[in-house]
Scaffold this motif. Structure first.
Motif, mmCIF file in Angstrom:
data_model
loop_
_atom_site.group_PDB
_atom_site.id
_atom_site.type_symbol
_atom_site.label_atom_id
_atom_site.label_comp_id
_atom_site.label_asym_id
_atom_site.label_seq_id
_atom_site.Cartn_x
_atom_site.Cartn_y
_atom_site.Cartn_z
ATOM 1 N N ALA A 141 -20.620 -13.470 -52.389
ATOM 2 C CA ALA A 141 -21.565 -14.057 -51.053
ATOM 3 C C ALA A 141 -22.125 -12.594 -50.547
ATOM 4 O O ALA A 141 -23.361 -12.651 -50.130
ATOM 5 C CB ALA A 141 -20.304 -14.430 -49.976
ATOM 6 N N LEU A 142 -21.523 -11.610 -50.576
ATOM 7 C CA LEU A 142 -22.311 -10.260 -50.191
ATOM 8 C C LEU A 142 -23.449 -9.755 -50.928
ATOM 9 O O LEU A 142 -24.305 -9.662 -50.532
ATOM 10 C CB LEU A 142 -21.004 -9.155 -50.193
ATOM 11 C CG LEU A 142 -21.548 -7.740 -49.685
ATOM 12 C CD1 LEU A 142 -21.749 -7.783 -48.053
ATOM 13 C CD2 LEU A 142 -20.874 -6.667 -50.217
ATOM 14 N N THR A 143 -23.167 -9.913 -52.403
ATOM 15 C CA THR A 143 -24.192 -9.709 -53.091
ATOM 16 C C THR A 143 -25.425 -10.781 -53.069
ATOM 17 O O THR A 143 -26.463 -10.209 -53.143
ATOM 18 C CB THR A 143 -23.718 -9.820 -54.675
ATOM 19 O OG1 THR A 143 -22.521 -8.747 -54.674
ATOM 20 C CG2 THR A 143 -24.680 -9.425 -55.948
ATOM 21 N N ALA A 144 -25.184 -11.764 -52.887
ATOM 22 C CA ALA A 144 -26.156 -12.692 -52.769
ATOM 23 C C ALA A 144 -26.799 -13.018 -51.317
ATOM 24 O O ALA A 144 -28.281 -13.281 -51.230
ATOM 25 C CB ALA A 144 -25.470 -14.407 -52.910
ATOM 26 N N GLN A 145 -25.960 -12.768 -50.305
ATOM 27 C CA GLN A 145 -26.577 -12.783 -48.932
ATOM 28 C C GLN A 145 -26.829 -11.635 -48.072
ATOM 29 O O GLN A 145 -27.885 -11.815 -47.351
ATOM 30 C CB GLN A 145 -25.508 -13.836 -48.106
ATOM 31 C CG GLN A 145 -25.605 -15.137 -48.625
ATOM 32 C CD GLN A 145 -24.230 -15.816 -47.942
ATOM 33 O OE1 GLN A 145 -23.267 -16.325 -48.379
ATOM 34 N NE2 GLN A 145 -24.820 -16.484 -46.660
ATOM 35 N N ILE A 146 -26.385 -10.601 -48.324
ATOM 36 C CA ILE A 146 -26.546 -9.410 -47.635
ATOM 37 C C ILE A 146 -27.357 -8.308 -48.368
ATOM 38 O O ILE A 146 -28.338 -7.649 -47.785
ATOM 39 C CB ILE A 146 -25.313 -8.734 -47.254
ATOM 40 C CG1 ILE A 146 -24.394 -9.898 -46.401
ATOM 41 C CG2 ILE A 146 -25.490 -7.666 -46.339
ATOM 42 C CD1 ILE A 146 -25.034 -10.203 -45.176
ATOM 43 N N LEU A 147 -26.951 -8.165 -49.578
ATOM 44 C CA LEU A 147 -27.500 -7.358 -50.410
ATOM 45 C C LEU A 147 -29.184 -7.501 -50.502
ATOM 46 O O LEU A 147 -29.910 -6.292 -50.424
ATOM 47 C CB LEU A 147 -27.247 -7.237 -51.747
ATOM 48 C CG LEU A 147 -27.305 -5.888 -52.696
ATOM 49 C CD1 LEU A 147 -26.466 -5.598 -53.751
ATOM 50 C CD2 LEU A 147 -28.887 -6.108 -53.303
ATOM 51 N N PRO A 148 -29.672 -8.458 -50.420
ATOM 52 C CA PRO A 148 -31.180 -8.503 -50.384
ATOM 53 C C PRO A 148 -31.875 -7.968 -49.206
ATOM 54 O O PRO A 148 -32.865 -7.781 -49.310
ATOM 55 C CB PRO A 148 -31.482 -10.172 -50.562
ATOM 56 C CG PRO A 148 -30.326 -10.623 -51.214
ATOM 57 C CD PRO A 148 -29.188 -9.897 -50.869
ATOM 58 N N HIS A 149 -31.142 -7.977 -48.234
ATOM 59 C CA HIS A 149 -31.656 -7.466 -46.841
ATOM 60 C C HIS A 149 -31.551 -5.808 -46.812
ATOM 61 O O HIS A 149 -32.128 -5.002 -45.970
ATOM 62 C CB HIS A 149 -30.758 -8.044 -45.679
ATOM 63 C CG HIS A 149 -30.812 -9.430 -45.411
ATOM 64 N ND1 HIS A 149 -32.113 -9.891 -44.818
ATOM 65 C CD2 HIS A 149 -30.333 -10.474 -45.758
ATOM 66 C CE1 HIS A 149 -31.953 -11.268 -44.877
ATOM 67 N NE2 HIS A 149 -30.789 -11.613 -45.206
#
Length: 265
Positions: A125-133
């Motif tokens: 979830a971190l890689t998919a949802q936070i990293l792009p920001h």
């Protein structure tokens, strides 16, 4: 005070890491700090100092974010330990609803104290949802290996390759940290912006990891960006601050030493 810095991260009860270290770092570097607590980590002295992990209710996290961002004009935020997919949902939503000049992500991929399956769900979830920001991401050696998909990172060249692969995931700047675990006499950090590689190196101070070094490093970058510095200069300040903190580290009853917070001279 020359600016306002915001952190969304966990609380670590001994004070060595987490939001406690972040706020001390902000203060030392002359910015006003505030934070949202995502989880509470309490080491267990009766169980070899293992982590006891308690997530904060997602609505309480949302309430904290609403209060901080309504009270202050904020455009730079550091993201530390989030801990659960539900927390990540709340934080990702908050990042999407506001324009940030910089999002500094310290990608805590191992959430100690969780079952392996839950930790893996959090990592995904971190890689998919936070990293792009993230405009800046500061993975340690393990995190660099995981995010890059590399089997091993055993040299400076490997660390550079990892930084380039992580950059392909979306962040504008990658600071891949070799620390004491990368073989060789120096602690090597690689900054990559999609075109240029800048290597920061300094002799290692001991051979053991020090609690709070990663938190302090990312928080120092955040503070310097709040003050208007470039990412390149912020990384240099952060490395100097961490070295000063490791040199003046505190011993404790824990099996690891704790970094202090010392502004670079």
């Amino acid at each position: 005070m020359t600016g306002r810095a915001y952190v969304i991260a966990g609380s670590e009860a001994t004070g060595g890491a987490g939001i406690q270290a972040d706020l001390r770092t902000f203060q030392e570097l002359g910015v006003y700090g505030m934070g949202t607590i995502t989880c509470i980590v309490s080491f267990d002295p009766k169980n070899d100092w293992a982590h006891r992990f308690v997530p904060v209710d997602p609505q309480v996290i949302a309430d904290q974010i609403e209060a901080a961002t309504s009270c202050h004009d904020l455009d730079v935020v550091k993201i530390g330990m989030l801990g659960t997919p539900d927390t990540i949902d709340v934080v990702a939503g908050a990042l999407e609803r506001k324009t940030w000049r910089h999002v500094v992500l310290d990608p805590v991929l191992i959430c100690k104290g969780q079952e392996p399956g839950a930790a893996l769900d959090t990592d995904k979830a971190l890689t998919a949802q936070i990293l792009p920001h993230a405009s800046v991401i500061t993975p340690n050696l393990f995190e660099s290996r995981t995010l890059s998909g590399m089997d091993a990172i055993e040299s400076e060249a490997d660390l550079i390759e990892a930084a380039k692969r992580i950059h392909d995931l979306g962040p504008r700047y990658v600071v891949a940290k070799g620390g004491v675990e990368l073989p060789g006499p120096d602690a090597v950090d690689v900054l990559y912006d999609g075109q240029d590689v800048v290597v920061h190196r300094a002799s290692k101070i001991g051979e053991n990891r020090v609690s709070g070094a990663g938190c302090t490093f990312a928080a120092a970058i955040t503070a310097e960006l709040v003050k208007g510095g470039t990412v390149e200069s912020a990384v240099g300040t952060a490395k100097s601050m961490v070295r000063a903190g490791i040199t003046a580290r505190l011993s404790a009853h824990t099996p690891f030493d704790v970094i202090t917070t010392v502004a670079p001279g």
